[in-house]
Write a protein that holds these residues in place. Structure first.
Motif, PDB file in Angstrom:
ATOM      1  N   PRO A 155       0.843  -1.196   0.000  1.00  0.00           N
ATOM      2  CA  PRO A 155       0.000   0.000   0.000  1.00  0.00           C
ATOM      3  C   PRO A 155       0.879   1.247   0.000  1.00  0.00           C
ATOM      4  CG  PRO A 155      -0.424  -1.395   1.924  1.00  0.00           C
ATOM      5  CD  PRO A 155       0.752  -1.964   1.218  1.00  0.00           C
ATOM      6  N   VAL A 156       0.431   2.279  -0.689  1.00  0.00           N
ATOM      7  CA  VAL A 156       1.133   3.557  -0.701  1.00  0.00           C
ATOM      8  C   VAL A 156       0.111   4.664  -0.497  1.00  0.00           C
ATOM      9  CG1 VAL A 156       3.054   2.810  -2.169  1.00  0.00           C
ATOM     10  CG2 VAL A 156       1.011   3.764  -3.234  1.00  0.00           C
ATOM     11  N   GLU A 157       0.566   5.755   0.055  1.00  0.00           N
ATOM     12  CA  GLU A 157      -0.285   6.929   0.198  1.00  0.00           C
ATOM     13  C   GLU A 157      -0.023   7.835  -0.986  1.00  0.00           C
ATOM     14  OE1 GLU A 157      -0.338  10.837   2.911  1.00  0.00           O
ATOM     15  OE2 GLU A 157      -0.452   8.958   4.040  1.00  0.00           O
TER      16      GLU A 157
ATOM     17  N   ALA B 262      -3.821   3.653  -2.414  1.00  0.00           N
ATOM     18  CA  ALA B 262      -3.412   2.984  -3.651  1.00  0.00           C
ATOM     19  C   ALA B 262      -2.477   1.847  -3.270  1.00  0.00           C
ATOM     20  CB  ALA B 262      -2.706   3.964  -4.583  1.00  0.00           C
ATOM     21  N   SER B 263      -2.194   0.985  -4.216  1.00  0.00           N
ATOM     22  CA  SER B 263      -1.229  -0.071  -3.937  1.00  0.00           C
ATOM     23  C   SER B 263      -0.379  -0.330  -5.168  1.00  0.00           C
ATOM     24  CB  SER B 263      -1.917  -1.361  -3.483  1.00  0.00           C
ATOM     25  OG  SER B 263      -2.710  -1.887  -4.520  1.00  0.00           O
ATOM     26  N   LEU B 264       0.874  -0.655  -4.910  1.00  0.00           N
ATOM     27  CA  LEU B 264       1.794  -1.100  -5.947  1.00  0.00           C
ATOM     28  C   LEU B 264       1.874  -2.613  -5.854  1.00  0.00           C
ATOM     29  CD1 LEU B 264       4.617   1.545  -5.505  1.00  0.00           C
ATOM     30  CD2 LEU B 264       3.213   1.234  -7.540  1.00  0.00           C
ATOM     31  N   CYS B 265       1.878  -3.273  -6.997  1.00  0.00           N
ATOM     32  CA  CYS B 265       1.877  -4.727  -7.015  1.00  0.00           C
ATOM     33  C   CYS B 265       2.870  -5.231  -8.059  1.00  0.00           C
ATOM     34  CB  CYS B 265       0.471  -5.223  -7.337  1.00  0.00           C
ATOM     35  SG  CYS B 265       0.298  -7.010  -7.230  1.00  0.00           S
ATOM     36  N   TYR B 266       3.564  -6.301  -7.708  1.00  0.00           N
ATOM     37  CA  TYR B 266       4.526  -6.939  -8.606  1.00  0.00           C
ATOM     38  C   TYR B 266       4.313  -8.446  -8.542  1.00  0.00           C
ATOM     39  CZ  TYR B 266       8.962  -8.367 -10.677  1.00  0.00           C
ATOM     40  OH  TYR B 266       9.916  -8.932 -11.481  1.00  0.00           O
ATOM     41  N   ASP B 267       4.259  -9.072  -9.703  1.00  0.00           N
ATOM     42  CA  ASP B 267       4.089 -10.521  -9.803  1.00  0.00           C
ATOM     43  C   ASP B 267       5.294 -11.086 -10.542  1.00  0.00           C
ATOM     44  OD1 ASP B 267       3.366 -13.152 -10.393  1.00  0.00           O
ATOM     45  OD2 ASP B 267       1.297 -12.632 -10.871  1.00  0.00           O
ATOM     46  N   SER B 268       5.976 -12.032  -9.939  1.00  0.00           N
ATOM     47  CA  SER B 268       7.177 -12.603 -10.559  1.00  0.00           C
ATOM     48  C   SER B 268       6.879 -13.305 -11.889  1.00  0.00           C
ATOM     49  CB  SER B 268       7.865 -13.574  -9.600  1.00  0.00           C
ATOM     50  OG  SER B 268       7.018 -14.674  -9.318  1.00  0.00           O
ATOM     51  N   GLU B 269       5.603 -13.647 -12.137  1.00  0.00           N
ATOM     52  CA  GLU B 269       5.224 -14.265 -13.410  1.00  0.00           C
ATOM     53  C   GLU B 269       5.189 -13.232 -14.539  1.00  0.00           C
ATOM     54  OE1 GLU B 269       4.466 -17.656 -14.198  1.00  0.00           O
ATOM     55  OE2 GLU B 269       5.534 -17.873 -12.309  1.00  0.00           O
TER      56      GLU B 269
ATOM     57  N   ARG C 282       2.041  -2.942 -11.240  1.00  0.00           N
ATOM     58  CA  ARG C 282       0.675  -2.435 -11.340  1.00  0.00           C
ATOM     59  C   ARG C 282       0.440  -1.472 -10.187  1.00  0.00           C
ATOM     60  NH1 ARG C 282       0.228  -7.726 -11.811  1.00  0.00           N
ATOM     61  NH2 ARG C 282      -0.909  -8.029  -9.870  1.00  0.00           N
ATOM     62  N   MET C 283      -0.284  -0.418 -10.494  1.00  0.00           N
ATOM     63  CA  MET C 283      -0.723   0.503  -9.455  1.00  0.00           C
ATOM     64  C   MET C 283      -2.239   0.505  -9.505  1.00  0.00           C
ATOM     65  SD  MET C 283       0.604   4.270  -8.529  1.00  0.00           S
ATOM     66  CE  MET C 283       0.559   4.738  -6.812  1.00  0.00           C
ATOM     67  N   THR C 284      -2.847   0.174  -8.360  1.00  0.00           N
ATOM     68  CA  THR C 284      -4.294   0.035  -8.296  1.00  0.00           C
ATOM     69  C   THR C 284      -4.886   1.090  -7.369  1.00  0.00           C
ATOM     70  OG1 THR C 284      -4.070  -2.336  -8.655  1.00  0.00           O
ATOM     71  CG2 THR C 284      -6.170  -1.571  -7.779  1.00  0.00           C
ATOM     72  N   PHE C 285      -5.988   1.667  -7.827  1.00  0.00           N
ATOM     73  CA  PHE C 285      -6.739   2.640  -7.053  1.00  0.00           C
ATOM     74  C   PHE C 285      -8.118   2.038  -6.773  1.00  0.00           C
ATOM     75  CE2 PHE C 285      -3.721   4.862  -9.700  1.00  0.00           C
ATOM     76  CZ  PHE C 285      -3.088   5.700  -8.790  1.00  0.00           C
TER      77      PHE C 285
ATOM     78  N   ILE D  12      -0.504  12.315  -9.473  1.00  0.00           N
ATOM     79  CA  ILE D  12      -0.402  12.006  -8.049  1.00  0.00           C
ATOM     80  C   ILE D  12       1.045  12.123  -7.577  1.00  0.00           C
ATOM     81  CG2 ILE D  12      -2.418  10.476  -8.081  1.00  0.00           C
ATOM     82  CD1 ILE D  12      -0.357   8.139  -7.863  1.00  0.00           C
ATOM     83  N   HIS D  13       1.193  12.390  -6.305  1.00  0.00           N
ATOM     84  CA  HIS D  13       2.498  12.385  -5.633  1.00  0.00           C
ATOM     85  C   HIS D  13       2.537  11.183  -4.709  1.00  0.00           C
ATOM     86  CE1 HIS D  13       3.238  17.043  -5.802  1.00  0.00           C
ATOM     87  NE2 HIS D  13       3.070  16.518  -6.988  1.00  0.00           N
ATOM     88  N   VAL D  14       3.674  10.500  -4.692  1.00  0.00           N
ATOM     89  CA  VAL D  14       3.907   9.385  -3.769  1.00  0.00           C
ATOM     90  C   VAL D  14       5.265   9.630  -3.127  1.00  0.00           C
ATOM     91  CG1 VAL D  14       4.206   6.873  -3.570  1.00  0.00           C
ATOM     92  CG2 VAL D  14       2.559   7.804  -5.205  1.00  0.00           C
TER      93      VAL D  14
END
Length: 138
Positions: free
Chosen positions: A8-10, A25-32, A38-41, A97-99
């Protein structure tokens, strides 16, 4: 075997008003899918009222921490000492957006521990991917 890192990120939406609202929001990484992040809102934070997910290159996110990067739908650039700006361009408009840069760096370090940036290509099974594409084309 797939391993997923989700953090999760603000995010702070840059808007016309002086106060920038915080967006979960969240940042996501899949080794596949070793080249992508991916950044999801979540739905409450979007105009459409549905979850929105942007997929872009991990390399773009990494490079954008130090200098402006991107010419397409997603652009990343440093902002001040401790912020990174992400711009998401869509036909409906642009979200800026700013992170906190530290949050992004921690996420990228975790992805690098999982799949080193110089070894991403070894995680791909191009023969299987091509076979899947050919099967779907018939």
């Amino acid at each position: 075997m797939s391993t997923v890192i989700e953090q999760p990120v603000e995010a702070r939406l840059v808007a016309a008003s002086p106060r920038m609202p915080s967006i979960p929001a969240s940042l996501c990484y899949d080794s596949e899918d070793p080249f992508a992040v991916r950044m999801t809102f979540p739905a409450p934070a979007t105009l459409e009222g549905v979850d929105v997910c942007w997929t872009f290159a991990r390399e773009l996110l990494t490079a954008g921490l130090d200098a402006p990067e991107g010419k397409g739908d997603v652009r990343v650039r440093p902002y001040g000492y401790d912020r990174t700006v992400l711009e998401f361009h869509a036909p409906e408009g642009t979200a800026v957006i700013h992170v906190r840069t530290g949050e992004i760096r921690r996420f990228l370090e975790a992805t690098g521990d999982l799949v080193s940036a110089d070894l991403e290509h070894l995680r791909l099974d191009l023969d299987q991917d091509l076979a899947d594409l050919m099967r779907d084309a018939c």
